[in-house]
Write an enzyme that holds these catalytic residues in place. Sequence first.
Site, PDB file in Angstrom:
ATOM      1  N   SER A  80     -30.575  37.381  -9.451  1.00 56.71           N
ATOM      2  CA  SER A  80     -31.679  36.619  -8.885  1.00 56.71           C
ATOM      3  C   SER A  80     -32.657  36.223  -9.995  1.00 56.71           C
ATOM      4  O   SER A  80     -32.222  35.633 -10.988  1.00 56.71           O
ATOM      5  CB  SER A  80     -32.363  37.437  -7.785  1.00 56.71           C
ATOM      6  OG  SER A  80     -33.174  36.627  -6.977  1.00 56.71           O
ATOM      7  N   ARG A  90     -43.470  38.536   2.303  1.00 54.31           N
ATOM      8  CA  ARG A  90     -42.308  39.420   2.249  1.00 54.31           C
ATOM      9  C   ARG A  90     -41.396  39.227   3.448  1.00 54.31           C
ATOM     10  O   ARG A  90     -40.167  39.231   3.322  1.00 54.31           O
ATOM     11  CB  ARG A  90     -42.786  40.875   2.163  1.00 54.31           C
ATOM     12  CG  ARG A  90     -41.665  41.894   2.104  1.00 54.31           C
ATOM     13  CD  ARG A  90     -40.778  41.742   0.888  1.00 54.31           C
ATOM     14  NE  ARG A  90     -39.968  42.920   0.644  1.00 54.31           N
ATOM     15  CZ  ARG A  90     -39.100  43.036  -0.356  1.00 54.31           C
ATOM     16  NH1 ARG A  90     -38.948  42.043  -1.224  1.00 54.31           N
ATOM     17  NH2 ARG A  90     -38.403  44.127  -0.515  1.00 54.31           N
ATOM     18  N   ASP A 134     -24.627  33.685   0.253  1.00 48.71           N
ATOM     19  CA  ASP A 134     -26.032  33.632  -0.179  1.00 48.71           C
ATOM     20  C   ASP A 134     -26.700  32.383   0.393  1.00 48.71           C
ATOM     21  O   ASP A 134     -26.282  31.265   0.109  1.00 48.71           O
ATOM     22  CB  ASP A 134     -26.070  33.610  -1.717  1.00 48.71           C
ATOM     23  CG  ASP A 134     -27.452  33.911  -2.277  1.00 48.71           C
ATOM     24  OD1 ASP A 134     -28.450  33.621  -1.594  1.00 48.71           O
ATOM     25  OD2 ASP A 134     -27.521  34.441  -3.403  1.00 48.71           O
ATOM     26  N   HIS A 191     -27.828  37.073  -0.126  1.00 43.58           N
ATOM     27  CA  HIS A 191     -28.391  37.276  -1.459  1.00 43.58           C
ATOM     28  C   HIS A 191     -28.464  38.747  -1.866  1.00 43.58           C
ATOM     29  O   HIS A 191     -28.244  39.099  -3.020  1.00 43.58           O
ATOM     30  CB  HIS A 191     -29.790  36.647  -1.482  1.00 43.58           C
ATOM     31  CG  HIS A 191     -30.366  36.531  -2.848  1.00 43.58           C
ATOM     32  ND1 HIS A 191     -29.791  35.776  -3.845  1.00 43.58           N
ATOM     33  CD2 HIS A 191     -31.478  37.089  -3.394  1.00 43.58           C
ATOM     34  CE1 HIS A 191     -30.521  35.861  -4.947  1.00 43.58           C
ATOM     35  NE2 HIS A 191     -31.546  36.645  -4.701  1.00 43.58           N
ATOM     36  N   ASP A 192     -28.784  39.606  -0.925  1.00 44.64           N
ATOM     37  CA  ASP A 192     -28.930  41.043  -1.213  1.00 44.64           C
ATOM     38  C   ASP A 192     -27.641  41.716  -1.661  1.00 44.64           C
ATOM     39  O   ASP A 192     -27.684  42.866  -2.111  1.00 44.64           O
ATOM     40  CB  ASP A 192     -29.450  41.779   0.023  1.00 44.64           C
ATOM     41  CG  ASP A 192     -30.955  41.909   0.017  1.00 44.64           C
ATOM     42  OD1 ASP A 192     -31.582  41.515  -0.985  1.00 44.64           O
ATOM     43  OD2 ASP A 192     -31.500  42.402   1.017  1.00 44.64           O
TER      44      ASP A 192
END
Lengths: 393, 393
Positions: A154, A223, A319, A352-353
């Site tokens: 990232s 967040r 992603d 993405h994680d």
Amino acid sequence: MSEFTYKKDIFKEYLTFSQDKSFLLESGKTFGPITICFETYGKLNRDKNNCILITHALTGDSHVASHDELDSAGWWEDFVGPGKIFDTDKYFIVCSNVLGGCCGSTGPSSINPETNEPYGINFPIITVKDIVNAQRKLFDFLNINHILAVVGGSMGGMQSLQWSVSYPDFMDGIINLAAPLNLSTEAVGINHIMRKSIMWDPNWNNGNYYGSDFPAKGLSIARMIAMLTYQTRDLIDKKFGRKIKNNIDDFFKSLDAEFEIDSYLSYQGEKLVQRFDANTYLYFTRAMDLFDLRREYGSYAKALSCIKAKFLLVAISSDTLFNISELRRAKDILKLSSVDLEYNEIQSDYGHDSFLVEVDKYKDCISNFLDTLHDEINYRETWKEFEYSTGNI
Amino acid sequence: MSEFTYKKDIFKEYLTFSQDKSFLLESGKTFGPITICFETYGKLNRDKNNCILITHALTGDSHVASHDELDSAGWWEDFVGPGKIFDTDKYFIVCSNVLGGCCGSTGPSSINPETNEPYGINFPIITVKDIVNAQRKLFDFLNINHILAVVGGSMGGMQSLQWSVSYPDFMDGIINLAAPLNLSTEAVGINHIMRKSIMWDPNWNNGNYYGSDFPAKGLSIARMIAMLTYQTRDLIDKKFGRKIKNNIDDFFKSLDAEFEIDSYLSYQGEKLVQRFDANTYLYFTRAMDLFDLRREYGSYAKALSCIKAKFLLVAISSDTLFNISELRRAKDILKLSSVDLEYNEIQSDYGHDSFLVEVDKYKDCISNFLDTLHDEINYRETWKEFEYSTGNI
């Protein structure tokens, strides 16, 4: 007189480039003094050819893994440690909190020596290049002029890419997990919304909130927005579905009743607020917006043609933040630029994680890549003289 | 004494169910009096079989189209008017601002007659079923007990679905554009974040902001988040790319410098704040969260088996908010429930917004469907006695 001052606090090490007015930012401004907080794992060998720099993502820090059994887990705990992918019995791992951060390195929450107040928004606009240049100085201090690899995912992947172009002779390998050549329009827009949510929190107070109420709500909103971009819709559907936290009757009493996904997001917001500075969030998201090698080199092809290191680019199939199409584009341009490229697509449901959680899917591809970087690394012969940490300066 | 009171203000008509304490909400509460603001287009024919109800989406209102050349454009201007898909030379179109709204119908900004203050969050929690039940009462007043079709997209599609189940004998056809059987976990989560951004704006003041500062920043954040879900990443990439609004030097001076996507989003946020009530945004997003026919009927199959109308379901290939997989699931269950279903997938690059902007892609499929609904409609023979609007009550 040394160029650096150094201190150590259990596992965290702090290096200050003393009164270093020569630290030139991409903006043209000079800035300093700068402190870079870093942690190291494993030992540098005599040949000094087993060092790997790990660069962190948006809300990461230098604590990539625990140092011993009593230590708290790091953000890449499953990846870094004895016998793991980044095997600390073999490699000397360095991870620094990046410039602009809030976990030991100089950032907006640091005291400006000229005013004795926190910088706030008087902190200069920084770029990924500035972040990398500050990391480079760390290696001057460590007296290491070549490393095995730079690795990051990232925003960390952006740093690895910048490293490969800015310092092409400095490493044998680059591992870029999931970072495209630039943010998509959508990602820029998301960053804009997240910054607005912070800057419109009245507690933000034009960045001067240190010592008074923190813009917790604004950072929480940011967040929560981000969390939905780090995962896939199918994943959260499986995890939470339409389950409710409260009794259904509560939904007819108050707007505060929550589905489980609502509680989860709120909890993630609250957790970040406990550990992260809102101004750093602003500066890092802007640094990501501005990441664009074309600014300096004119074109991606020109920039990427500088690269000498072997390059491992890893894309994540699902992603939604950094889409596979953007990673394939990066792959194409890297190939066109004659980079010695290995490209890998991880089939994942995580989005993405994935690069933070699915260690098994990364093990072979990263380990094999690291093995190709250097024919002969003598992991056992530790360089005894390398003892900056007990005060050789 | 009439059950209703009625007034007209140029094109907007306001119907109040006078002291109607029998309006029972899904929560079990009774609520009233309720005013429904509506607009009509075209004329009801003698057989009263050419009426179409159009239901609006989250930030829509009764102004579906302009009434004449001097009138402002409506939210579905390209779809409704003489010679258009919803041809006002043929059909008598009714569009009401839905219960809970802020454009003429009773909602959180309306005066609570018991306190003489706006309801604020004392407005009851409402559901899509409540919204539909209030619309149903409008037809009692219009003395229409059967209509040709109910049509709506997004939250409007949810209403059309609820109509088909709650009042199966009331219409010949249902047109549901892009609405799934329920919100996905992700969409519920997005609604949560949007509500928090409003409720955490200090101006929100627990819903009591009427007459003082409006929670403009919170609603702007919500709108900006929503805008990114209404379009596709490719579309905004084409539209804005990485173009910057300011000079690149400005980006090194301030965090306020903007990419074009940033300005676009901010502008969309500001525009909504000019015309929409933040509390209505809270109530409508929650109504969408709660839309789930299983609550009343036990299962989707049981609910959808009530449907008697022909049903046109239209899915948008690129919709990221209401994903094509959710629409296909709706199609499957509608078919299993023996609904007389026509299903259509619009190939679009626009995402969710397609049903608002790509009129050409919807023309044939909607027009053909409307044509199948009724064999013989005498569009020319206008029902002369139908003159409620000049005060027959």
